[in-house]
Design a protein around this motif. Structure first.
Motif, PDB file in Angstrom:
ATOM      1  N   PRO A  76     -17.083 -15.481   1.661  1.00 32.88           N
ATOM      2  CA  PRO A  76     -17.953 -14.313   1.459  1.00 32.88           C
ATOM      3  C   PRO A  76     -17.729 -13.207   2.483  1.00 32.88           C
ATOM      4  CG  PRO A  76     -19.185 -16.140   2.418  1.00 32.88           C
ATOM      5  CD  PRO A  76     -17.849 -16.689   2.014  1.00 32.88           C
ATOM      6  N   GLU A  77     -17.133 -13.543   3.622  1.00 33.35           N
ATOM      7  CA  GLU A  77     -16.896 -12.544   4.666  1.00 33.35           C
ATOM      8  C   GLU A  77     -15.621 -11.737   4.430  1.00 33.35           C
ATOM      9  OE1 GLU A  77     -14.459 -16.071   6.116  1.00 33.35           O
ATOM     10  OE2 GLU A  77     -16.153 -15.663   4.786  1.00 33.35           O
ATOM     11  N   CYS A  78     -14.895 -12.061   3.359  1.00 31.05           N
ATOM     12  CA  CYS A  78     -13.598 -11.433   3.109  1.00 31.05           C
ATOM     13  C   CYS A  78     -13.593 -10.656   1.798  1.00 31.05           C
ATOM     14  CB  CYS A  78     -12.498 -12.490   3.069  1.00 31.05           C
ATOM     15  SG  CYS A  78     -12.232 -13.329   4.651  1.00 31.05           S
ATOM     16  N   ALA A  79     -12.648  -9.732   1.697  1.00 27.12           N
ATOM     17  CA  ALA A  79     -12.393  -9.005   0.457  1.00 27.12           C
ATOM     18  C   ALA A  79     -11.090  -9.514  -0.133  1.00 27.12           C
ATOM     19  CB  ALA A  79     -12.296  -7.508   0.723  1.00 27.12           C
ATOM     20  N   PHE A  80     -10.961  -9.391  -1.441  1.00 31.87           N
ATOM     21  CA  PHE A  80      -9.730  -9.788  -2.111  1.00 31.87           C
ATOM     22  C   PHE A  80      -9.084  -8.550  -2.723  1.00 31.87           C
ATOM     23  CE2 PHE A  80     -11.729 -13.858  -1.679  1.00 31.87           C
ATOM     24  CZ  PHE A  80     -10.682 -14.764  -1.592  1.00 31.87           C
ATOM     25  N   ASP A  81      -7.883  -8.240  -2.256  1.00 36.37           N
ATOM     26  CA  ASP A  81      -7.147  -7.067  -2.715  1.00 36.37           C
ATOM     27  C   ASP A  81      -6.048  -7.504  -3.678  1.00 36.37           C
ATOM     28  OD1 ASP A  81      -8.736  -5.781  -0.880  1.00 36.37           O
ATOM     29  OD2 ASP A  81      -7.140  -5.518   0.610  1.00 36.37           O
ATOM     30  N   ALA A  82      -6.000  -6.884  -4.846  1.00 32.26           N
ATOM     31  CA  ALA A  82      -4.939  -7.184  -5.803  1.00 32.26           C
ATOM     32  C   ALA A  82      -3.649  -6.492  -5.370  1.00 32.26           C
ATOM     33  CB  ALA A  82      -5.342  -6.732  -7.198  1.00 32.26           C
ATOM     34  N   VAL A  83      -2.520  -7.117  -5.703  1.00 28.30           N
ATOM     35  CA  VAL A  83      -1.217  -6.615  -5.272  1.00 28.30           C
ATOM     36  C   VAL A  83      -0.239  -6.684  -6.437  1.00 28.30           C
ATOM     37  CG1 VAL A  83       0.642  -6.880  -3.591  1.00 28.30           C
ATOM     38  CG2 VAL A  83      -1.673  -7.558  -2.975  1.00 28.30           C
ATOM     39  N   GLY A  84       0.615  -5.672  -6.545  1.00 29.52           N
ATOM     40  CA  GLY A  84       1.657  -5.696  -7.563  1.00 29.52           C
ATOM     41  C   GLY A  84       2.537  -4.473  -7.476  1.00 29.52           C
ATOM     42  N   SER A  85       3.845  -4.661  -7.683  1.00 28.92           N
ATOM     43  CA  SER A  85       4.809  -3.553  -7.694  1.00 28.92           C
ATOM     44  C   SER A  85       4.712  -2.683  -6.445  1.00 28.92           C
ATOM     45  CB  SER A  85       4.618  -2.695  -8.952  1.00 28.92           C
ATOM     46  OG  SER A  85       4.839  -3.458 -10.118  1.00 28.92           O
ATOM     47  N   GLY A  86       4.508  -3.323  -5.294  1.00 28.79           N
ATOM     48  CA  GLY A  86       4.479  -2.590  -4.039  1.00 28.79           C
ATOM     49  C   GLY A  86       3.197  -1.832  -3.772  1.00 28.79           C
ATOM     50  N   ARG A  87       2.159  -2.069  -4.556  1.00 28.34           N
ATOM     51  CA  ARG A  87       0.889  -1.366  -4.379  1.00 28.34           C
ATOM     52  C   ARG A  87      -0.246  -2.354  -4.114  1.00 28.34           C
ATOM     53  NH1 ARG A  87       0.613   3.971  -5.763  1.00 28.34           N
ATOM     54  NH2 ARG A  87       2.560   4.854  -6.548  1.00 28.34           N
ATOM     55  N   ILE A  88      -1.293  -1.852  -3.473  1.00 27.82           N
ATOM     56  CA  ILE A  88      -2.462  -2.655  -3.139  1.00 27.82           C
ATOM     57  C   ILE A  88      -3.705  -1.975  -3.699  1.00 27.82           C
ATOM     58  CG2 ILE A  88      -3.869  -3.622  -1.280  1.00 27.82           C
ATOM     59  CD1 ILE A  88      -1.384  -3.527   0.503  1.00 27.82           C
ATOM     60  N   TRP A  89      -4.527  -2.750  -4.397  1.00 23.27           N
ATOM     61  CA  TRP A  89      -5.815  -2.271  -4.898  1.00 23.27           C
ATOM     62  C   TRP A  89      -6.901  -2.975  -4.094  1.00 23.27           C
ATOM     63  CZ3 TRP A  89      -1.516  -2.934  -7.743  1.00 23.27           C
ATOM     64  CH2 TRP A  89      -1.147  -1.925  -8.641  1.00 23.27           C
ATOM     65  N   GLU A  90      -7.480  -2.282  -3.132  1.00 22.76           N
ATOM     66  CA  GLU A  90      -8.472  -2.906  -2.265  1.00 22.76           C
ATOM     67  C   GLU A  90      -9.754  -3.197  -3.042  1.00 22.76           C
ATOM     68  OE1 GLU A  90      -9.166  -0.934   1.409  1.00 22.76           O
ATOM     69  OE2 GLU A  90      -7.157  -1.401   2.180  1.00 22.76           O
ATOM     70  N   GLY A  91     -10.302  -4.398  -2.804  1.00 19.98           N
ATOM     71  CA  GLY A  91     -11.529  -4.795  -3.476  1.00 19.98           C
ATOM     72  C   GLY A  91     -11.419  -4.682  -4.982  1.00 19.98           C
ATOM     73  N   ALA A  92     -10.339  -5.210  -5.529  1.00 18.65           N
ATOM     74  CA  ALA A  92     -10.004  -5.018  -6.940  1.00 18.65           C
ATOM     75  C   ALA A  92     -11.127  -5.443  -7.877  1.00 18.65           C
ATOM     76  CB  ALA A  92      -8.738  -5.807  -7.268  1.00 18.65           C
ATOM     77  N   ASP A  93     -11.340  -4.625  -8.922  1.00 18.28           N
ATOM     78  CA  ASP A  93     -12.352  -4.972  -9.917  1.00 18.28           C
ATOM     79  C   ASP A  93     -11.741  -5.898 -10.972  1.00 18.28           C
ATOM     80  OD1 ASP A  93     -10.847  -3.382 -11.668  1.00 18.28           O
ATOM     81  OD2 ASP A  93     -12.193  -1.660 -11.496  1.00 18.28           O
ATOM     82  N   THR A  94     -12.549  -6.266 -11.949  1.00 20.71           N
ATOM     83  CA  THR A  94     -12.125  -7.241 -12.951  1.00 20.71           C
ATOM     84  C   THR A  94     -10.905  -6.778 -13.727  1.00 20.71           C
ATOM     85  OG1 THR A  94     -14.411  -8.011 -13.177  1.00 20.71           O
ATOM     86  CG2 THR A  94     -12.885  -8.582 -14.942  1.00 20.71           C
TER      87      THR A  94
END
Length: 209
Positions: A76-94
């Motif tokens: 719960p203390e962390c965020a999950f960032d989506a990654v792909g094709s050299g890009r990062i989506w911080e706090g990625a939504d569904t």
């Protein structure tokens, strides 16, 4: 890939991975989860070998896509960032999560990344290879454990993924693990390589085992 996302400078990215966790740290936090998970990539081979053979710039684990929420809830203390094709989506939504495969766990306080989560395709308790959906195996056939109980992907599957575009470290991993593979593991890996990467240079070496 979904729209948006940020491109991060390679030096900055390396600095943000400076505090990457070790397998035992993740295993401690995931103790008791119901969803199957395992360490993958280079660290998985070192767990198979019984000791660390080289430095690792990160730590990667794999979970069934449907089990990701259970893993996420342990941090719960962390965020999950989506990654792909050299890009990062911080706090990625569904929607972004649905369009990507990798997720980096980020400590909110420090901004450092701790480990990488692969959200894998599956059907119930059957793992599906994301590169060839005809390769399907039950989770208990693809996950082994160390004497301390840390789950890791079996070496023949780790090497199959490394074989696509092998870097020098992948070649070194293959050379280091090959003498430890049983004939049965070599035959299985050879069959997968023949199907997915015909003529791969590792096939000749596997045949000599």
């Amino acid at each position: 890939m979904p729209p948006g996302g940020d491109v991060v400078d390679p030096d900055e990215l390396a600095a943000r991975w400076a505090d990457a966790w070790r397998p035992e740290q993740v295993a401690g936090r995931l103790d008791g989860v119901g969803t199957p998970w395992c360490v993958v990539a280079g660290w998985a081979l070192d767990l198979f070998r019984g000791g660390q053979s080289r430095p690792h710039g990160d730590l990667e684990i794999a979970v069934p896509e449907a089990g990701f929420a259970e893993v996420r809830d342990r941090f719960p203390e962390c965020a999950f960032d989506a990654v792909g094709s050299g890009r990062i989506w911080e706090g990625a939504d569904t929607d972004v999560l649905a369009a990507t495969h990798q997720t980096w766990l980020r400590d909110r306080a420090s901004g450092r990344y701790l480990f990488d989560v692969f959200r894998e395709p599956h059907e119930g308790g059957t793992w599906i290879c994301r590169r060839d959906e005809s390769l399907r195996l039950p989770y208990d056939a693809i996950i082994a454990r160390t004497v301390d109980g840390i789950p890791f992907l079996v070496p023949e599957l780790v090497l199959l993924f490394k074989a696509k575009e092998p870097r020098p470290k992948d070649r070194a991993d293959f050379d280091g693990v090959l003498p430890l593979l049983s004939r049965a593991r070599c035959e299985v890996l050879s069959g997968w390589l023949t199907r997915m990467h015909p003529g791969h240079p590792w096939l000749r070496e596997l045949a000599r085992r």
